[in-house]
Each structure stands twice: as structure tokens, then as C-alpha cells.
Write a protein that holds these residues in place. Structure first.
Motif, PDB file in Angstrom:
ATOM      1  N   THR A 114       0.799  -1.227   0.000  1.00  0.00           N
ATOM      2  CA  THR A 114       0.000   0.000   0.000  1.00  0.00           C
ATOM      3  C   THR A 114       0.828   1.271   0.000  1.00  0.00           C
ATOM      4  O   THR A 114       0.311   2.342  -0.284  1.00  0.00           O
ATOM      5  CB  THR A 114      -0.925   0.052   1.231  1.00  0.00           C
ATOM      6  N   ARG A 115       2.116   1.162   0.319  1.00  0.00           N
ATOM      7  CA  ARG A 115       2.881   2.388   0.483  1.00  0.00           C
ATOM      8  C   ARG A 115       3.987   2.583  -0.563  1.00  0.00           C
ATOM      9  O   ARG A 115       4.452   3.691  -0.758  1.00  0.00           O
ATOM     10  CB  ARG A 115       3.545   2.417   1.870  1.00  0.00           C
ATOM     11  N   THR A 116       4.425   1.503  -1.162  1.00  0.00           N
ATOM     12  CA  THR A 116       5.647   1.627  -1.969  1.00  0.00           C
ATOM     13  C   THR A 116       5.372   1.562  -3.476  1.00  0.00           C
ATOM     14  O   THR A 116       4.328   1.071  -3.915  1.00  0.00           O
ATOM     15  CB  THR A 116       6.648   0.498  -1.643  1.00  0.00           C
ATOM     16  N   ARG A 117       6.317   2.084  -4.216  1.00  0.00           N
ATOM     17  CA  ARG A 117       6.277   1.987  -5.676  1.00  0.00           C
ATOM     18  C   ARG A 117       6.210   0.538  -6.106  1.00  0.00           C
ATOM     19  O   ARG A 117       5.441   0.156  -6.981  1.00  0.00           O
ATOM     20  CB  ARG A 117       7.567   2.578  -6.262  1.00  0.00           C
ATOM     21  N   PHE A 118       7.067  -0.262  -5.434  1.00  0.00           N
ATOM     22  CA  PHE A 118       7.120  -1.681  -5.765  1.00  0.00           C
ATOM     23  C   PHE A 118       5.729  -2.318  -5.667  1.00  0.00           C
ATOM     24  O   PHE A 118       5.285  -3.034  -6.561  1.00  0.00           O
ATOM     25  CB  PHE A 118       8.109  -2.361  -4.823  1.00  0.00           C
TER      26      PHE A 118
ATOM     27  N   LEU B 102       2.756  -0.825  -5.731  1.00  0.00           N
ATOM     28  CA  LEU B 102       1.861  -0.308  -6.771  1.00  0.00           C
ATOM     29  C   LEU B 102       2.143  -1.002  -8.102  1.00  0.00           C
ATOM     30  O   LEU B 102       1.234  -1.353  -8.851  1.00  0.00           O
ATOM     31  CB  LEU B 102       2.034   1.206  -6.915  1.00  0.00           C
ATOM     32  N   HIS B 103       3.438  -1.229  -8.345  1.00  0.00           N
ATOM     33  CA  HIS B 103       3.795  -1.848  -9.616  1.00  0.00           C
ATOM     34  C   HIS B 103       3.355  -3.307  -9.690  1.00  0.00           C
ATOM     35  O   HIS B 103       3.050  -3.815 -10.766  1.00  0.00           O
ATOM     36  CB  HIS B 103       5.301  -1.707  -9.862  1.00  0.00           C
TER      37      HIS B 103
ATOM     38  N   TYR C 190       0.520  -4.409  -8.432  1.00  0.00           N
ATOM     39  CA  TYR C 190      -0.887  -4.293  -8.847  1.00  0.00           C
ATOM     40  C   TYR C 190      -0.988  -3.924 -10.329  1.00  0.00           C
ATOM     41  O   TYR C 190      -1.819  -4.448 -11.065  1.00  0.00           O
ATOM     42  CB  TYR C 190      -1.600  -3.216  -8.025  1.00  0.00           C
ATOM     43  N   ALA C 191      -0.136  -2.989 -10.741  1.00  0.00           N
ATOM     44  CA  ALA C 191      -0.206  -2.514 -12.122  1.00  0.00           C
ATOM     45  C   ALA C 191       0.073  -3.650 -13.098  1.00  0.00           C
ATOM     46  O   ALA C 191      -0.664  -3.839 -14.069  1.00  0.00           O
ATOM     47  CB  ALA C 191       0.791  -1.378 -12.332  1.00  0.00           C
ATOM     48  N   ILE C 192       1.101  -4.435 -12.808  1.00  0.00           N
ATOM     49  CA  ILE C 192       1.453  -5.526 -13.722  1.00  0.00           C
ATOM     50  C   ILE C 192       0.326  -6.555 -13.761  1.00  0.00           C
ATOM     51  O   ILE C 192      -0.044  -7.054 -14.816  1.00  0.00           O
ATOM     52  CB  ILE C 192       2.784  -6.176 -13.292  1.00  0.00           C
TER      53      ILE C 192
ATOM     54  N   SER D  12       1.652  -1.609 -18.331  1.00  0.00           N
ATOM     55  CA  SER D  12       2.657  -1.215 -17.345  1.00  0.00           C
ATOM     56  C   SER D  12       3.995  -0.999 -18.018  1.00  0.00           C
ATOM     57  O   SER D  12       4.710  -0.044 -17.734  1.00  0.00           O
ATOM     58  CB  SER D  12       2.798  -2.295 -16.277  1.00  0.00           C
ATOM     59  N   ARG D  13       4.328  -1.899 -18.919  1.00  0.00           N
ATOM     60  CA  ARG D  13       5.607  -1.781 -19.614  1.00  0.00           C
ATOM     61  C   ARG D  13       5.637  -0.472 -20.400  1.00  0.00           C
ATOM     62  O   ARG D  13       6.627   0.250 -20.381  1.00  0.00           O
ATOM     63  CB  ARG D  13       5.789  -2.988 -20.540  1.00  0.00           C
TER      64      ARG D  13
ATOM     65  N   GLY E 294       6.512   2.481 -18.511  1.00  0.00           N
ATOM     66  CA  GLY E 294       7.877   2.578 -18.024  1.00  0.00           C
ATOM     67  C   GLY E 294       8.111   1.847 -16.710  1.00  0.00           C
ATOM     68  O   GLY E 294       9.106   2.066 -16.037  1.00  0.00           O
ATOM     69  N   VAL E 295       7.200   0.960 -16.324  1.00  0.00           N
ATOM     70  CA  VAL E 295       7.408   0.146 -15.133  1.00  0.00           C
ATOM     71  C   VAL E 295       8.444  -0.930 -15.454  1.00  0.00           C
ATOM     72  O   VAL E 295       8.403  -1.536 -16.524  1.00  0.00           O
ATOM     73  CB  VAL E 295       6.085  -0.533 -14.704  1.00  0.00           C
TER      74      VAL E 295
ATOM     75  N   HIS F  31      10.242   3.844 -22.474  1.00  0.00           N
ATOM     76  CA  HIS F  31      11.016   4.576 -21.489  1.00  0.00           C
ATOM     77  C   HIS F  31      12.024   5.503 -22.176  1.00  0.00           C
ATOM     78  O   HIS F  31      12.157   6.668 -21.813  1.00  0.00           O
ATOM     79  CB  HIS F  31      11.739   3.575 -20.593  1.00  0.00           C
TER      80      HIS F  31
ATOM     81  N   GLY G  17      11.758   4.478  -2.525  1.00  0.00           N
ATOM     82  CA  GLY G  17      10.802   3.392  -2.722  1.00  0.00           C
ATOM     83  C   GLY G  17       9.401   3.755  -2.281  1.00  0.00           C
ATOM     84  O   GLY G  17       8.444   3.090  -2.651  1.00  0.00           O
TER      85      GLY G  17
END
Ligand SMILES: Nc1ncnc2c1ncn2[C@@H]1O[C@H](COP(=O)(O)OP(=O)(O)OP(=O)(O)O)[C@@H](O)[C@H]1O
Ligand SMILES: [Mg+2]
Lengths: 320, 514
Positions: free
Chosen positions: A185-189, A191-192, A194-196, A203-204, A207-208, B77, B115
Motif C-alpha cells: 500500500t505504500r511503496t512503488r514496488f 503499486l507496480h 498491482y499494475a502488472i 505497465s511496460r 515505463g514500469v 522509457h 521506494g
């Protein structure tokens, strides 16, 4: 329009709350049918006995959110449990070192899963199925099919000891769950992940770093599987070569009960915890009611199907 | 005035897919601060060229010069890093994530620790970006809950938020209605004034004259030419695109009279979507259905087709009341439905063209439960020919077809069943002029054979030019009926916005917000 929104909100709430409701209903049912259910620390027992399921289900939730799956968790748990035990009992390594190496091994096995998926372009189902066989085989080779005991107090503390009044495995499970929850819930990782799970190609395009996220997620699942294996060994005072058989099914069931979509992108770790508890309460209650173990499996299957059906139905309401 | 240095120069770009040469030695030049319309028929290679630029798939050969420097773009990217952003023809949003997360995915504002994400800032910025495109939605709403047009505007917001020097917009207007298109154009002009270059792909020719400075035309993967808009006419552009004369005028054959009522809808409602709708559709009639996004047109179609529950009211087919609760029942009664979102609802993307076309007719093509491939194939090729579907073969997977050709496949699928009533939801969205005329001709041909056609369209000239009669919806209700031979676009718009025909321009927000 407001009616639609209200109905959606209600359905969404219902869906998220459903898993708690099922747990509650089960608990009430068993409390009514068996006077021992609420007695003599039975509830704490359930939590202790299922701490490793919670830990492993947390990892499973991550891979499932990604749109993947990890069938190797049971075997990885067994292998890591056996090798960490062996490092102490056979090689005389200090417990801390053995535990650390165990976690590292779990991480690497998970990383191997991830590499097969990302670089080998294997479907996750196939890659982790292969790992399931390999890790189980290695466990049997390493242990020669016999339990390894003589783990020492520092090791078994994690399965049987207490922090104050709280059993150590419960503390461990809570720490894992909270960390995973923060991660998601807090990190970029997070979120990514969920996105993937919601759209890999999209997502790709955004730029994930899809490959990196996948590798790391499988590695974390491996690490948690290893942790679960050691936890189990610690609770049983020895590393059994057959532990963790069917653990992947419990973990998947927990995640699905908890609302994690089999297609990725939807769900969370808290649901999975409650899902794991449902699996645990069900088993415990049926034991109290002296249901034989074969019919137990049938009932477990039916409950899983029912819960998922209800889940799909409310999801449809929410989407209308 | 001396020629400024091009911002982008793509040279000798060639790209082949198995069985298709999508691009052949194509050249494209874009100057800073201009809007370049990139035109061509369905399958001409526009999207492929843009994907090459965006690093989605590298060209087989050719060179990309950016600001005078040759560059290699291997991924989206890389493109972003150079300052190129792109709105893809296919919606590129993650349905379960909310608008804010979608806009900033891959470049989330950093939080206090590495992060972590600064969620507060993310949503504040997302709200600003959404307001920029006049989208009054909460950035925390999952995008799948938004209507298609609003999703499209979220994508626009995403592309604008990149602060790019070149923005590629691959058919951004295809699922928008007039009002959102206006907002988009306003933003495009603003960006142009700031020196940003825009490559704009569209099949609506009137739009080109509204915003474009220059036009580049592709045909069958080759460059036909580039010209400033000033000296161009619609006819000339069409000629460049198609290579022959095609009338952009909508044609409506004068039919003597339409037949008996085939579909009668009386007092039908669907909770939260449409209320008390009554109308009649005759045999051989093309009935246009206009309205703003969210007016309930699609919902009406879905109710008739049994996708969503009807509450109250009666639906009669050939005078007989029918109960339709599932699409299968609608199909049995001879109703066909070409949905708005072809990718999600109309196609089996991974299956091939032939299979998709005959899918709705499998039962008739089977003997003892076994598909008779020869007959299926014959039928497939017949429709490929009749609708002029551009595909190397019946075996091509549908997902590899250009957008317009995919739409033709969906229509072909329904035509195989020869329905009594055919409902088409935005049938020519994303379809080139030639094919569009073709689809209109097909509709009239079907009508001529006695089929009743209900056509939902957001393109007013199309509604007025093709239909025999026009219904307008507003906020889930019918707001008027018009004779298209006498009505003007303004008449339809004022009925659609709920203002009086005299029109004070005041519009209801309910309709667009759904
Ligand atoms: N991934 C792919 N695999 C095989 N063929 C492809 C693929 N993508 C595109 N094509 C083919 O390349 C050609 C050009 O397609 P492209 O999508 O660039 O057309 P377009 O000009 O964008 O058309 P539209 O206006 O319909 O969007 C078409 O013949 C299409 O079938
Ligand atoms: Mg295209």
C-alpha cells in the motif's frame, strides 16, 4: 446515479467484508456445536498452528496479485526447513547463521522461479510446478527421507516460545503481514505489482520495470516459503521431509478466500490472512467435532467453492 | 521565413510483420510547435509508424533523428526520456487502478524514503491534470468505473502530464463526443503555442481542418505526401488516402416507404440508466440514436439485447411481446448487437479472422457437431471480400489487424446471421472514410432487404446523413424525434443537452458525468 454509486459501495463493502463474515459465521457455528472451541486457548492454538500458512499465503498473495502463482511454496518450505536444520544438527553452525542461510536459500529458489518466468518465458504455473518437484526431490535426497532433529532451543523458540504472553510464531506472522501490507500500500514496488497484474503490457508502456518487479516478487515468495518451513520445523522440533505437502493449496485457498483475483491485480494481504484463518478454523472445528480427515477435505473443498462463488457474485454487482 | 530545424525526422523506416509489409521506406518530419495530422486508411501503417517512434517495436531498418541527432529508441522509457509521449489507439489504462495512479504510473512522486510514494502529492497533481482536461472525476475512482469517453480523457491527461516536447495522439477522438473533442483541441492549441509538437491521427476529416497545420498521408505502408493544410480540400485528402475518388458525403438512398413495425419498445426502463423509453423501429429503416456520452444510449441497446435487466415496459418483435433476459434469447429472436467496445465485447482477439466471422453461426456450419471447415472458410472469405477487410489471410489473428479492420470483423460476424433487427453502437468509430462509406452502404443494403437498423452514433453529420429518422436521448430519457432531412446539428445538440430548441447553451452535468 447516486443509487448506482450506493449499490456499488455496498457491494464493494460486502465483498471486502464477506471474508470476515464467513470467519465469524464459522466461529459461531463451531462455538455452538462444540464447547471446547472457545476454551483452553484453542483460539491461540489455531493461530499458532496456522502461522506458517499465513506467512506463505502472504507470499502467494504477492505472486497472485502479479497475475502469477507459486506452486513451489510447499516444497521450498520443506527444503529450507531441512537444510537449516541440517546446518545446525549435522554441520554445527550457529543457529542465527543457519536461519539466515535458510532465508537466503528461499530467496534464491524464488529468484530461480522468477528467472524461469521472466527470462525463460515459462508460464508461472509450469515454472513453479517444476520447482515444486525439484525442491521436494532435493529435500528427500538431503534428508534421506528421515526427519532431522536436534535443532536446539534458539531454533525451536520460533515455533514454541513466547514474547511475553504472545507465542513467537504469531508475532512472526504479524510482522510479516504488516511488512507486506506496507509494501503493497505504500511503496512503488507494491503499486507496480498491482499494475502488472492489471495490465502487463500497459505497465511496460508506462515505463514500469516489469521484469525486475516480477523477479523480486517471486524471490519474496520463496523467502516467505522458506520462513514458513523453518517456522514449521521449529514448532515440530524437527525438520520433516514431508512437511508442506499441500501447503500451496492452503495458501492459494487462503488468498482466494481473501478476495485475491486469480487473474491478478485485485486483492490484498489482509484478506489472505483472514482466508488462512478460515482454513485453520475449519480444520480445527472439524477436529473438535471428530470429523474424520478424509471427509474434512471434501468439506474444505465445498467451503472454498461456496466462498468464491459468493465473491464472484458480489464482484459482479459492484461492476454493474 | 527560413525552414526551422525539424524536431523529429524519421527516415527510410521499414517494418514487416509476417505476411505484411506494414511500412516501406517511410519518411516523417515534424517541426516544433506544429500539429501534424497523420492520415491514411485502416491498416495504412499509422499506428505502426508511431509505435516504431515510441520504441514499442523497433523498425527493421531506418533512422530516427531527434533535434538533429540520430537516436536509438528501444523502449517507451527511452522515448519518454527524449520527451516523446504517446496516447495509444488502444486504451492503455489499468482498469483496476484509479485515475491518479494510472496517470502517474511509472513516475510516481517520491516519498520521504526511497521506494515510497508521496500519495498526497500524487492525488493533488492528478486532480490538477484532470481539471486541465475538464474532467470532474475523483482521481481515486478506479478507471474501469468510468465511461469510455472519460477513460479516454484520463489518457489524454496522462499524456499531457508528461511535459513532453512531442505528443503522439493515435485516434484520441474516436470515443469522444463533440464537447470533449473541443476540450482536447483547446489543449492541443495551447500546447502548440508553447512550442510542443503534436502528431494527431484521426479518421474524422472535419477535425483535421480545425486543428492541423500540416498533413502527412500514408497509403499501404508508403508515404504518399506531406502538405500544409492551407491548400487542401477534403476531396483532395481523401484522394491522397484512398488513391481514388470516394465521396465523403453521406448517402441515403431514398426509400419509397419503410415496412411494418419490427421492433416496438414501450415504456422500458432499466434502473439507474434509462427511464420510460418508447419507440418503434420499422422494417427497412435506419433509425439514428443521438445523445451525449452517458445519455443512456448504450444502456438502451443493452437492455433491448438482454445484457442489462429491464424493469417494466414491453418489447415487441413483429407485434409479439417477447421476454429477453439474456443475449442468447435476443439472438434467437433475430436481434444482433455490435457493441461499442469491440475489443472487450465483440471479438476473440487471439483467434483468427475466419473463426471470428463465423463464430455466431457455428451451429449452422456444423454437421453432427463437427465444423465443416470448407463451408466456414468460404463464408469467411466471402465476408472479407464484401466488407473489404484488409488481412493477409483468414488465418491472421484478429489482434494483429488494424483497428478499423477489427471493427469490420465484428460487423461481419453479425451479418452472417442475417438478423431482423441490428443494433450498431458507434459502428464507424475509428474507421476510415472509404470503409465508412462502405459500412453505411452495407447498412442501407441490409435495410433494403428489410432489416430494421438502430444506429447509435456520436458523430452528428453521420446521424443526420445516414438515418431515416433520428431519436435523441438525454439523461436516460427520449428527448426528441427528428426528421434528418430537415433537422440541423444544432437541433440535435439542443435536444441532447436538454436545452430548448431556441438554445441558451446551458447543459446538464448529469449527462456527461453519468
Ligand atoms: N503485431 C502485428 N502483427 C502482425 N501484423 C500487424 C501487427 N500490427 C499491425 N499489423 C499489420 O500492419 C498493418 C498496419 O497496421 P496499423 O495498425 O499500423 O494500421 P493503422 O494505419 O494504424 O490503421 P487504423 O486506422 O485502422 O488504426 C496492418 O496490415 C496490420 O494488419
Ligand atoms: Mg491505428
Amino acid at each position: 446515479m447516486t443509487a448506482i454509486i450506493q449499490r456499488r459501495a455496498l457491494a464493494g463493502w460486502l465483498r471486502r467484508g464477506m471474508v470476515f463474515l464467513i470467519l465469524l459465521v464459522l466461529a459461531i457455528f463451531f462455538a455452538l456445536t462444540s464447547d471446547r472451541f472457545f476454551q483452553g486457548g484453542n483460539l491461540v492454538n489455531i493461530a499458532v498452528q496456522n502461522a506458517h500458512v499465513i506467512v506463505v499465503a502472504t507470499g502467494m498473495t504477492l505472486t497472485m496479485l502479479l497475475g502469477g502463482i507459486d506452486l513451489s511454496v510447499g516444497s521450498v518450505a520443506a527444503l529450507v526447513g531441512a537444510i537449516s536444520a541440517g546446518l545446525i544438527a549435522r554441520n554445527g553452525l550457529p543457529t542465527e547463521v543457519a536461519l539466515g542461510l535458510g532465508l537466503g536459500l528461499g530467496f534464491l529458489l524464488g529468484l530461480a522461479n522468477g528467472a524461469l518466468v521472466v527470462y525463460g518465458k515459462l508460464p508461472p504455473f509450469v515454472a513453479t510446478l517444476a520447482m515444486m518437484g525439484v525442491a521436494r526431490g532435493l529435500t528427500l535426497v538431503y534428508t534421506e527421507g528421515r526427519p532431522i532433529s536436534g535443532l536446539g532451543d534458539t531454533y525451536t523458540f520460533w515455533g514454541t516460545g513466547k514474547f511475553g504472553t504472545v507465542p513467537a510464531p504469531i508475532v512472526l506472522a504479524i510482522v510479516v503481514v504488516v511488512l507486506a501490507w506496507l509494501l503493497l500500500t505504500r511503496t512503488r514496488f507494491g503499486l507496480h505489482i498491482y499494475a502488472i497484474g492489471g495490465g502487463e503490457e500497459t505497465s511496460r508502456l508506462a515505463g514500469v520495470a516489469v521484469n525486475r518487479v516480477k523477479l523480486l516478487t517471486y524471490a519474496i515468495s520463496g523467502l516467505l516459503a522458506g520462513l514458513g518451513g523453518m517456522l514449521l520445523a521449529a514448532r515440530l522440533w524437527s525438520a520433516q521431509p514431508q512437511i508442506g505437502v499441500g501447503l500451496e493449496l492452503d495458501a492459494i485457498a487462503a488468498a482466494v478466500l481473501g478476495g485475491v483475483s486469480l487473474f491478478g491485480g485485485v486483492g490484498g494481504v489482509l484478506g489472505a490472512v483472514v482466508g488462512a484463518l478460515i482454513v485453520g478454523v475449519l480444520a480445527n472445528g472439524m477436529n473438535l467435532l471428530r470429523v474424520a480427515s478424509y471427509p474434512q477435505q471434501v468439506i474444505q473443498g465445498i467451503v472454498l467453492v461456496l466462498a468464491v462463488t459468493v465473491d464472484m457474485y458480489t464482484k459482479r454487482l459492484e461492476n454493474r | 521565413m527560413a525552414e526551422p530545424q525539424p524536431l523529429l525526422h524519421m527516415r527510410h523506416i521499414t517494418k514487416t510483420f509476417p505476411g505484411v509489409r506494414a511500412l516501406n521506406d517511410v519518411e516523417l518530419v515534424v517541426y516544433p510547435g506544429e500539429i501534424l495530422a497523420l492520415l491514411g486508411e485502416n491498416g495504412a501503417g499509422k499506428s505502426t509508424l508511431m509505435k516504431a517512434l515510441n520504441g514499442v517495436f523497433p523498425p527493421d531498418s531506418g533512422e530516427i533523428v531527434w533535434n538533429g541527432q540520430p537516436v536509438a529508441i528501444h523502449s517507451p522509457h527511452d522515448a519518454q526520456a527524449l520527451g516523446i509521449s504517446m496516447i495509444h489507439q488502444e486504451l492503455a489504462l489499468i482498469p483496476y487502478l484509479d485515475a491518479g495512479k494510472n496517470i502517474y504510473l511509472g513516475r510516481e512522486p517520491r516519498g520521504p524514503l526511497p521506494g515510497l510514494i508521496d500519495w498526497g502529492r500524487l492525488y493533488v497533481q492528478a486532480r490538477e491534470q484532470l481539471q486541465r482536461v475538464r474532467l470532474e472525476v475523483d482521481p481515486r475512482v478506479p478507471v474501469r468505473q468510468l465511461p469510455l469517453a472519460q477513460q479516454q480523457m484520463v489518457e489524454v491527461a496522462k499524456a499531457l502530464s508528461l511535459d513532453a516536447r512531442l505528443i503522439v495522439m493515435d485516434e484520441p477522438t474516436s470515443s469522444l463526443t463533440e464537447r470533449e473533442v473541443e476540450t482536447l483541441f483547446e489543449q492541443m492549441r495551447l500546447l502548440r503555442a508553447q512550442g510542443v509538437a503534436i502528431i494527431f491521427i484521426t479518421h474524422r476529416l472535419d477535425e483535421i481542418f480545425q486543428v492541423a497545420d500540416r498533413v502527412t498521408v500514408l497509403r499501404d505502408g508508403e508515404l504518399v505526401g506531406s502538405e500544409p493544410i492551407a491548400g487542401l480540400t477534403e476531396e483532395r485528402i481523401i484522394r491522397l488516402m484512398v488513391g481514388r475518388e470516394v465521396s465523403a458525403m453521406f448517402e441515403r438512398p431514398e426509400r419509397a416507404q419503410t415496412g411494418a413495425v419490427v421492433l416496438e419498445v414501450e415504456g422500458v426502463s432499466s434502473p439507474g440508466a434509462i427511464q420510460d423509453i418508447s419507440f418503434k423501429l420499422h422494417r427497412g429503416e435506419v433509425l439514428g440514436l443521438a445523445g451525449l456520452v452517458g445519455a443512456g444510449r448504450t444502456e438502451l441497446a443493452e437492455t433491448i439485447f438482454g445484457v442489462r435487466p429491464a424493469s417494466g415496459g414491453t418489447i415487441r418483435l413483429d407485434g409479439q411481446p417477447v421476454a429477453i433476459r439474456r443475449p442468447a434469447q435476443a439472438i434467437q429472436h433475430g436481434i444482433g448487437f455490435v457493441p461499442e467496445d469491440r475489443k472487450a465485447q465483440g471479438l476473440f482477439l487471439r483467434m483468427n479472422v475466419g473463426a471470428n466471422i463465423v463464430m455466431a453461426l457455428l451451429r449452422q456450419l456444423c454437421r453432427w457437431g463437427v465444423i465443416q471447415h470448407a463451408r466456414a472458410e468460404k463464408m469467411g472469405s466471402e465476408f472479407v471480400e464484401r466488407l473489404d477487410i484488409r488481412t493477409p489471410s483468414l488465418q491472421q489473428r484478429v489482434r494483429n489487424l488494424s483497428g478499423g479492420n477489427q471493427q469490420k470483423v465484428v460487423i461481419a460476424k453479425w451479418l452472417t446471421r442475417e438478423p431482423k433487427v441490428l443494433i450498431l453502437d458507434e459502428p464507424t468509430r475509428g474507421i476510415d472514410v472509404g470503409a465508412k462509406a462502405e459500412i453505411h452502404r452495407l447498412m442501407h443494403q441490409l435495410a433494403g432487404r428489410g432489416v430494421g437498423i438502430l444506429m447509435i452514433s456520436s458523430e452528428l453529420p453521420e446521424v443526420l446523413g445516414v438515418s431515416d429518422r433520428v431519436l435523441v436521448m438525454h439523461e436516460g430519457r427520449l428527448a426528441g424525434e427528428f426528421d434528418p432531412r430537415r433537422a440541423t446539428q444544432d437541433d440535435i445538440m439542443s435536444a441532447a443537452t436538454g436545452s430548448n430548441p431556441a438554445g441558451n447553451g446551458s447543459t446538464s452535468r448529469e449527462a456527461t458525468l453519468q
